[in-house]
Design an enzyme around this catalytic site. Structure first.
Site, mmCIF file in Angstrom:
data_model
loop_
_atom_site.group_PDB
_atom_site.id
_atom_site.type_symbol
_atom_site.label_atom_id
_atom_site.label_comp_id
_atom_site.label_asym_id
_atom_site.label_seq_id
_atom_site.Cartn_x
_atom_site.Cartn_y
_atom_site.Cartn_z
ATOM 1 N N ASN A 66 10.692 13.262 4.885
ATOM 2 C CA ASN A 66 11.639 13.019 3.809
ATOM 3 C C ASN A 66 11.984 14.376 3.200
ATOM 4 O O ASN A 66 11.224 14.926 2.415
ATOM 5 C CB ASN A 66 10.994 12.091 2.775
ATOM 6 C CG ASN A 66 11.931 11.766 1.610
ATOM 7 O OD1 ASN A 66 13.038 12.304 1.528
ATOM 8 N ND2 ASN A 66 11.481 10.904 0.728
ATOM 9 N N ARG A 120 13.943 9.976 6.670
ATOM 10 C CA ARG A 120 14.617 9.247 5.607
ATOM 11 C C ARG A 120 15.944 9.957 5.333
ATOM 12 O O ARG A 120 15.974 11.154 5.076
ATOM 13 C CB ARG A 120 13.775 9.250 4.335
ATOM 14 C CG ARG A 120 14.517 8.609 3.205
ATOM 15 C CD ARG A 120 13.718 8.566 1.929
ATOM 16 N NE ARG A 120 14.476 7.857 0.927
ATOM 17 C CZ ARG A 120 14.792 8.372 -0.261
ATOM 18 N NH1 ARG A 120 14.396 9.569 -0.600
ATOM 19 N NH2 ARG A 120 15.497 7.659 -1.107
ATOM 20 N N HIS A 126 17.677 2.367 -2.168
ATOM 21 C CA HIS A 126 16.340 1.755 -2.125
ATOM 22 C C HIS A 126 16.209 0.715 -1.010
ATOM 23 O O HIS A 126 15.296 -0.109 -1.026
ATOM 24 C CB HIS A 126 15.990 1.052 -3.459
ATOM 25 C CG HIS A 126 15.631 1.981 -4.568
ATOM 26 N ND1 HIS A 126 15.840 1.663 -5.902
ATOM 27 C CD2 HIS A 126 15.075 3.206 -4.572
ATOM 28 C CE1 HIS A 126 15.434 2.663 -6.653
ATOM 29 N NE2 HIS A 126 14.967 3.623 -5.874
ATOM 30 N N GLY A 180 10.817 2.265 -9.968
ATOM 31 C CA GLY A 180 10.069 3.528 -9.863
ATOM 32 C C GLY A 180 10.702 4.520 -10.813
ATOM 33 O O GLY A 180 11.125 4.144 -11.902
ATOM 34 N N GLY A 212 6.391 1.948 -8.802
ATOM 35 C CA GLY A 212 5.308 2.274 -9.726
ATOM 36 C C GLY A 212 5.251 1.380 -10.959
ATOM 37 O O GLY A 212 4.197 0.825 -11.301
ATOM 38 N N GLU A 249 7.405 2.737 1.785
ATOM 39 C CA GLU A 249 8.612 3.178 2.485
ATOM 40 C C GLU A 249 8.283 3.945 3.762
ATOM 41 O O GLU A 249 8.989 3.839 4.764
ATOM 42 C CB GLU A 249 9.478 4.029 1.555
ATOM 43 C CG GLU A 249 10.159 3.169 0.505
ATOM 44 C CD GLU A 249 10.709 3.950 -0.670
ATOM 45 O OE1 GLU A 249 11.892 4.269 -0.642
ATOM 46 O OE2 GLU A 249 9.953 4.231 -1.621
HETATM 47 P P1 ADP Z 1 9.223 7.103 -7.199
HETATM 48 O O1 ADP Z 1 10.408 6.322 -7.647
HETATM 49 O O2 ADP Z 1 9.368 8.568 -7.457
HETATM 50 O O3 ADP Z 1 8.734 6.744 -5.824
HETATM 51 P P2 ADP Z 1 7.048 5.485 -8.263
HETATM 52 O O4 ADP Z 1 7.522 4.256 -7.563
HETATM 53 O O5 ADP Z 1 5.711 5.992 -7.955
HETATM 54 O O6 ADP Z 1 8.070 6.694 -8.193
HETATM 55 O O7 ADP Z 1 7.116 5.151 -9.834
HETATM 56 C C1 ADP Z 1 6.895 6.121 -10.790
HETATM 57 C C2 ADP Z 1 6.861 5.465 -12.155
HETATM 58 O O8 ADP Z 1 5.791 4.515 -12.196
HETATM 59 C C3 ADP Z 1 6.613 6.467 -13.275
HETATM 60 O O9 ADP Z 1 7.450 6.193 -14.377
HETATM 61 C C4 ADP Z 1 5.179 6.167 -13.629
HETATM 62 O O10 ADP Z 1 4.889 6.461 -14.968
HETATM 63 C C5 ADP Z 1 5.106 4.679 -13.410
HETATM 64 N N1 ADP Z 1 3.712 4.227 -13.342
HETATM 65 C C6 ADP Z 1 2.728 4.669 -12.528
HETATM 66 N N2 ADP Z 1 1.550 4.065 -12.830
HETATM 67 C C7 ADP Z 1 1.794 3.248 -13.885
HETATM 68 C C8 ADP Z 1 1.006 2.352 -14.665
HETATM 69 N N3 ADP Z 1 -0.293 2.189 -14.431
HETATM 70 N N4 ADP Z 1 1.614 1.654 -15.646
HETATM 71 C C9 ADP Z 1 2.925 1.799 -15.887
HETATM 72 N N5 ADP Z 1 3.731 2.628 -15.195
HETATM 73 C C10 ADP Z 1 3.181 3.340 -14.206
#
Ligand code: ADP
Length: 398
Positions: free
Chosen positions: A11, A92, A181, A211, A331, A385
């Protein structure tokens, strides 16, 4: 490491390269890493292999340097790429426009088409192209497969992808909703159908990928029929730093009243808005922390985020007519019971009822957090992914 289904997933971003060596059958990652700050004078590498984590700071001038550094990390810290029996390299690629609805083998023709699509994704596609060109040079003997983030949404019907703007905009400038996505949505839809024990063709889902970027997709019979990101990933939900939906008259107003040009507006809506604009942090964990401490901005940001999500759930429910499951991933979607509860509160009349205890339980497994009696299941499905890219690349390479 099995020798017949290992895929190197790449990626390439504008200043970073993420890589993962994945078994396409089981999804197991044998090794992975990230090279950051390419071309910025001070680079870094994080590599994870069987011997644990290896970190290193060093200047990385180009994507070619980055990939060579990754290969060296595999050689020095494992696992060995020579023993991996790579069957494909999966790339990707963010934007496939309306030209790619499936993964495709990387060849000169594909590179030329992705180049033609650069105006649609001026930040992402050039980096993806560079990643593919470099990897082709370093791995000339295995098939390379491009997996597009937009491809899954190529099933959107015209009434969903067409903006109500002059027809020529679409005809001459490809202005329409594309959606992003797609790789993640495709992965969780498969898992969600398995969890319901039904063929995907018979399922209707509303998938929320929450995310840093965030989007909602309505999926009917395995096909995307509506999605919240549009011509770019800016449209739709409130995100980490992106505003999501705003009145389209806003840029004109900012221009007339503050003298901002398009670059200023673009930056403000993409980088300084969303959760960051509302409460100073784009990280949801920080937002929750601040909210627990009584921070008003964080409280408002949370409410705006969940309200927007709820509006999309309602409207996509209407688009689908009936819904088997709402699916949370990404996330925030996977790890924030607060968001799931707030976004779906009071929707019992729609057959949606979150079970408080199930929802609150922390788990990294795919799970159903709806009450037993609820008509609509509420699934939390961790996305993967890299596995999806590996799977699609392996299928084509074979
Ligand atoms: P990306 O879109 O970059 O792949 P992710 O899917 O990992 O990112 O999501 C990142 C988001 O998830 C961030 O805002 C992070 O704060 C949030 N996050 C991670 N762990 C937690 C948690 N335990 N509770 C709430 N939000 C979380």
């Amino acid at each position: 490491m099995s020798g017949d289904s290992t895929v190197l997933v790449l990626n390439a971003g504008s200043s970073s390269l993420k890589y993962s060596l994945v078994d396409a059958t089981s999804g197991k990652a044998f090794g992975s890493g990230l090279v950051e700050r390419i071309g910025e004078g001070s680079g870094s590498l994080h590599h994870e292999g069987p011997a644990g984590r290896h970190e290193e700071d060093r200047s990385v001038d180009s994507h070619e340097d980055a990939l060579r550094l990754a290969l060296q990390a595999f050689e020095e810290h494992g696992p060995s790429l020579d023993d991996a029996g790579l069957i494909a390299v999966g790339h990707r690629v963010v934007h496939g426009g309306d030209r790619f609805s499936e993964p495709a083998l990387v060849d000169d023709g594909l590179l030329a088409t992705v180049e033609e699509l650069v105006p649609l994704a001026p930040l992402h596609n050039p980096a993806n192209l560079e990643g593919m060109r470099v990897a082709l040079r370093l791995f000339p003997d295995v098939p390379h497969v491009a997996v597009f983030d937009t491809a899954f949404h190529q099933t959107l019907p015209p009434h969903a992808y067409t903006y109500a703007v002059p027809r020529e905009w679409a005809e001459e400038h490809h202005i329409r909703r594309y959606g992003f996505h797609g790789t993640s949505v495709s992965f969780v839809v498969g898992r969600a159908a398995e969890m319901l024990g039904k063929p995907v063709e018979e399922c209707r889902f509303v998938v929320m990928h929450l995310g840093n970027g965030a989007s909602v997709t309505a999926v009917d019979g395995g096909c995307s029929v509506e999605t919240s990101m549009g011509f770019t990933p800016l449209e739709g939900l409130v995100m980490g730093t992106r505003s999501g939906d705003v009145d389209p008259a806003l840029p004109g107003h900012l221009n007339r009243h503050l003298g901002w040009d398009v670059v200023d507006v673009d930056r403000a809506l993409n980088r300084d808005s969303g959760l960051k604009g509302l409460c100073g942090s784009n990280d949801f964990r920080t937002l929750l922390q601040k909210r627990a401490e009584g921070d008003e901005g964080a409280d408002l940001a949370f409410d705006v985020y969940c309200h927007r999500l709820r509006k999309y759930v309602g409207s996509y429910y209407a688009v689908l007519g009936t819904v088997d499951a709402l699916v949370f991933t990404g996330g925030v979607g996977e790890k924030s019971p607060e968001v799931r509860a707030a976004a779906l509160a009071g929707l019992e009349r729609l057959g949606i009822e979150v079970d408080e205890e199930r929802n609150a339980a922390q788990s990294s497994a795919a799970r159903d957090v709806a009450t037993d009696d609820a008509e609509v299941r509420v699934l939390v499905v961790p996305t993967d992914e890299e596995w999806e890219i590996a799977r699609q690349a392996a299928a084509l390479a074979r």
